[in-house]
Write a protein that holds these residues in place. Structure first.
Motif, PDB file in Angstrom:
ATOM      1  N   ALA A   1      -2.297  -0.445  -3.399  1.00 46.59           N
ATOM      2  CA  ALA A   1      -1.536  -1.449  -2.649  1.00 46.59           C
ATOM      3  C   ALA A   1      -1.970  -1.476  -1.184  1.00 46.59           C
ATOM      4  CB  ALA A   1      -0.042  -1.170  -2.765  1.00 46.59           C
ATOM      5  N   VAL A   2      -2.133  -0.299  -0.598  1.00 45.22           N
ATOM      6  CA  VAL A   2      -2.589  -0.228   0.794  1.00 45.22           C
ATOM      7  C   VAL A   2      -3.979  -0.852   0.927  1.00 45.22           C
ATOM      8  CG1 VAL A   2      -3.304   1.364   2.640  1.00 45.22           C
ATOM      9  CG2 VAL A   2      -1.148   1.746   1.412  1.00 45.22           C
ATOM     10  N   TYR A   3      -4.857  -0.527  -0.010  1.00 44.90           N
ATOM     11  CA  TYR A   3      -6.222  -1.048   0.019  1.00 44.90           C
ATOM     12  C   TYR A   3      -6.234  -2.571  -0.096  1.00 44.90           C
ATOM     13  CZ  TYR A   3     -11.136  -1.637  -1.388  1.00 44.90           C
ATOM     14  OH  TYR A   3     -12.442  -2.022  -1.473  1.00 44.90           O
ATOM     15  N   VAL A   4      -5.536  -3.099  -1.073  1.00 49.16           N
ATOM     16  CA  VAL A   4      -5.543  -4.538  -1.306  1.00 49.16           C
ATOM     17  C   VAL A   4      -4.887  -5.283  -0.145  1.00 49.16           C
ATOM     18  CG1 VAL A   4      -4.638  -6.375  -2.798  1.00 49.16           C
ATOM     19  CG2 VAL A   4      -5.691  -4.337  -3.819  1.00 49.16           C
ATOM     20  N   LEU A   5      -3.677  -4.857   0.219  1.00 50.01           N
ATOM     21  CA  LEU A   5      -2.965  -5.563   1.290  1.00 50.01           C
ATOM     22  C   LEU A   5      -3.681  -5.452   2.633  1.00 50.01           C
ATOM     23  CD1 LEU A   5       0.715  -4.701   0.339  1.00 50.01           C
ATOM     24  CD2 LEU A   5      -0.458  -6.901   0.086  1.00 50.01           C
ATOM     25  N   SER A   6      -4.141  -4.262   2.973  1.00 51.63           N
ATOM     26  CA  SER A   6      -4.810  -4.110   4.266  1.00 51.63           C
ATOM     27  C   SER A   6      -6.137  -4.850   4.288  1.00 51.63           C
ATOM     28  CB  SER A   6      -5.001  -2.637   4.621  1.00 51.63           C
ATOM     29  OG  SER A   6      -5.935  -2.018   3.768  1.00 51.63           O
ATOM     30  N   SER A   7      -6.836  -4.886   3.171  1.00 53.93           N
ATOM     31  CA  SER A   7      -8.102  -5.625   3.119  1.00 53.93           C
ATOM     32  C   SER A   7      -7.880  -7.103   3.392  1.00 53.93           C
ATOM     33  CB  SER A   7      -8.775  -5.450   1.755  1.00 53.93           C
ATOM     34  OG  SER A   7      -9.210  -4.129   1.568  1.00 53.93           O
ATOM     35  N   VAL A   8      -6.866  -7.673   2.759  1.00 47.38           N
ATOM     36  CA  VAL A   8      -6.604  -9.105   2.924  1.00 47.38           C
ATOM     37  C   VAL A   8      -6.055  -9.404   4.321  1.00 47.38           C
ATOM     38  CG1 VAL A   8      -5.224 -11.043   2.086  1.00 47.38           C
ATOM     39  CG2 VAL A   8      -6.296  -9.481   0.452  1.00 47.38           C
ATOM     40  N   VAL A   9      -5.033  -8.668   4.741  1.00 48.39           N
ATOM     41  CA  VAL A   9      -4.385  -8.958   6.026  1.00 48.39           C
ATOM     42  C   VAL A   9      -5.314  -8.639   7.197  1.00 48.39           C
ATOM     43  CG1 VAL A   9      -2.456  -8.315   7.537  1.00 48.39           C
ATOM     44  CG2 VAL A   9      -2.060  -8.709   5.098  1.00 48.39           C
ATOM     45  N   VAL A  10      -5.884  -7.442   7.192  1.00 51.77           N
ATOM     46  CA  VAL A  10      -6.763  -7.060   8.307  1.00 51.77           C
ATOM     47  C   VAL A  10      -8.047  -7.890   8.275  1.00 51.77           C
ATOM     48  CG1 VAL A  10      -8.012  -5.152   9.402  1.00 51.77           C
ATOM     49  CG2 VAL A  10      -5.752  -4.755   8.406  1.00 51.77           C
ATOM     50  N   GLY A  11      -8.548  -8.200   7.089  1.00 45.00           N
ATOM     51  CA  GLY A  11      -9.746  -9.050   6.986  1.00 45.00           C
ATOM     52  C   GLY A  11      -9.513 -10.425   7.560  1.00 45.00           C
ATOM     53  N   ALA A  12      -8.391 -11.047   7.224  1.00 49.13           N
ATOM     54  CA  ALA A  12      -8.067 -12.374   7.772  1.00 49.13           C
ATOM     55  C   ALA A  12      -7.872 -12.291   9.280  1.00 49.13           C
ATOM     56  CB  ALA A  12      -6.827 -12.929   7.093  1.00 49.13           C
ATOM     57  N   ALA A  13      -7.209 -11.250   9.749  1.00 49.61           N
ATOM     58  CA  ALA A  13      -7.000 -11.080  11.186  1.00 49.61           C
ATOM     59  C   ALA A  13      -8.333 -10.863  11.895  1.00 49.61           C
ATOM     60  CB  ALA A  13      -6.065  -9.909  11.452  1.00 49.61           C
ATOM     61  N   ALA A  14      -9.214 -10.068  11.307  1.00 51.68           N
ATOM     62  CA  ALA A  14     -10.530  -9.821  11.908  1.00 51.68           C
ATOM     63  C   ALA A  14     -11.342 -11.113  12.008  1.00 51.68           C
ATOM     64  CB  ALA A  14     -11.289  -8.764  11.104  1.00 51.68           C
TER      65      ALA A  14
END
Length: 118
Positions: free
Chosen positions: A97-110
């Protein structure tokens, strides 16, 4: 233009492989840090390149080489999916869950930050 994308893709793939191997050795494989770092940094880079391209500061050839080619070869959605499945198979649901959510949220923010600094 296709040759620019192909050349960039080759270099991006080699960069992804090298950084992925380094991250695995440096941080271990309990969490897929290599793919996470690659996808976040690639998202930032693509956002920045897109901003430069849309502002006419980057030629079509460079966009194809760096945006389409390099970033396309460097970032990896398929490995993201595969590693998410591996975490689920190992019943590491919280890590997944951490991997999936952080990848999507942090990726979009980046991507947004990269675009913003262009």
């Amino acid at each position: 233009m296709i040759w620019w994308a192909a050349a960039g893709g080759m270099v991006g793939t080699l960069a992804r492989y090298g950084l992925g191997m380094w991250a695995g050795k440096r941080f271990g494989i309990a969490f897929p840090w290599g793919t996470w770092i690659i996808n976040i940094s690639g998202s930032f880079l693509l956002g920045w390149l897109y901003g430069e391209f849309t502002q006419h500061n980057l030629s079509l050839a460079l966009w194809m080489l760096l945006g389409t080619g390099f970033c396309g070869g460097y970032t990896t959605f398929s490995t993201f999916g595969y590693e998410s499945l591996q975490l689920m198979e190992r019943k590491e649901y919280r890590c997944m869950a951490v991997y999936v959510l952080s990848s999507v949220v942090v990726g979009a923010a980046a991507t947004a930050v990269g675009f913003g600094v262009s």
